[in-house]
Design an enzyme around this catalytic site. Sequence first.
Site, mmCIF file in Angstrom:
data_model
loop_
_atom_site.group_PDB
_atom_site.id
_atom_site.type_symbol
_atom_site.label_atom_id
_atom_site.label_comp_id
_atom_site.label_asym_id
_atom_site.label_seq_id
_atom_site.Cartn_x
_atom_site.Cartn_y
_atom_site.Cartn_z
ATOM 1 N N SER A 157 0.820 -1.204 0.000
ATOM 2 C CA SER A 157 0.000 0.000 0.000
ATOM 3 C C SER A 157 0.862 1.266 0.000
ATOM 4 C CB SER A 157 -0.972 -0.034 1.184
ATOM 5 O OG SER A 157 -2.016 0.899 1.003
ATOM 6 N N ASP A 326 -9.109 -4.139 -6.599
ATOM 7 C CA ASP A 326 -8.523 -3.284 -5.567
ATOM 8 C C ASP A 326 -9.039 -1.853 -5.719
ATOM 9 O OD1 ASP A 326 -6.843 -1.833 -3.825
ATOM 10 O OD2 ASP A 326 -5.175 -3.204 -4.166
ATOM 11 N N HIS A 355 -7.699 -5.140 -2.129
ATOM 12 C CA HIS A 355 -6.532 -4.523 -1.497
ATOM 13 C C HIS A 355 -6.002 -5.359 -0.328
ATOM 14 C CE1 HIS A 355 -3.938 -1.022 -1.109
ATOM 15 N NE2 HIS A 355 -4.123 -1.040 0.199
#
Length: 381
Positions: A157, A326, A355
């Site tokens: 991330s 995502d 995600h």
Amino acid sequence: MRRYIIPQMLVAALVMALSWLQCSVRAATASRPGGICPDRRWVPTGGTESVHQSSKWNYLEKASLLISRNALGNGGESWLLNERDNSLPLVLADAGYDVWIGNTRTTDFSYGHTTASRGDQEFWDWSTDDLVAHDLPIMLQLVYAGTNQTAHFVGFSQGTQVAVGGFVEGHVLPYVDRVVLLAPVVRVDTIKSAMGIAAGLFLVDQMMLLARIWEFNAHLQSGEKLLNTICGYPNAHCYDDYISTFTGANCCLNETRRGYYEEYETQSTATKNLAHFAQQYRTNSFAKYDYGWWNNLFRYHSLSPPEYDLRRIPAMPMLLVYGGTDGLADADDVQLFLKSITFSPQELFLPDYGHLDLLVGTRSNVDIYPTVLDFLAKPDA
């Protein structure tokens, strides 16, 4: 010039209970002008009991540093929220890697400041730029000092954006060997998450700053009210599923462990950090923080903030792992990143993955980790 001591902290509740994992504590000292939050990072050095029979630093084939951070806030403990065979640090440790897990500032395990308290604006005065300029270099230097070798970097991330910014700036390149980017949030032009779109289009970040809300945390009352306000969908209560509000849908989470995930995840982050992502979304660029044209002149000597020039990243062994559903690391944004660099990384695309599936998914040990281990084991050209 102020000097900051940056201690490294173990997450005892999560790590010490893992009897097969030996842990070490490391400390670093950093100095920089202005008030900034010192970070604490917890550092497990791993392997199985059979591996532990060898000397402390020389038995491991390579050091690896894992960084997890996203705009809603999480820390290094997020790598250890799954069962052992679905926990990447433990899989790496069992494969013989010396695993260092990093916490950037203001996670639950990295509070502290030499001059400011948590209620002060100064405490929360940071964005991706600060993680690029200070946090990541200090962590990599610490790993190098402890192992006398370059490290493989694994980021998730916002940790991937920080790494890419560091590669552009160049100051972390001497400490990095191979790079794995999970759910790479480098470009955020086409994000699909409700929170990201709301922050970008409706200037939620600016409203929060004007309201002098420096800290954002979905668990706080202010965060709950904000989530339910900005989503704007009839009869929707975003706080009831705030993880999906931020990340989009996920296919492969263990729903019986959701309460466990939520206990540790969505920690505090700086509103300024959230604002930085919103700025990038509005401008379709990976640029430094925009302080307004007047302040930009003093900081950057230009009316607008400079972009991180992705063409400056030298060719390096890199693996991108991303999903088709995502909401933050959108597949189209990953393609924008790939078109912006001058080399072709290895890719692993998982069409049904969201995600958080890439961090705590139940099928990671089958769908992701074998590819990661094979990539890290490749000999350098």
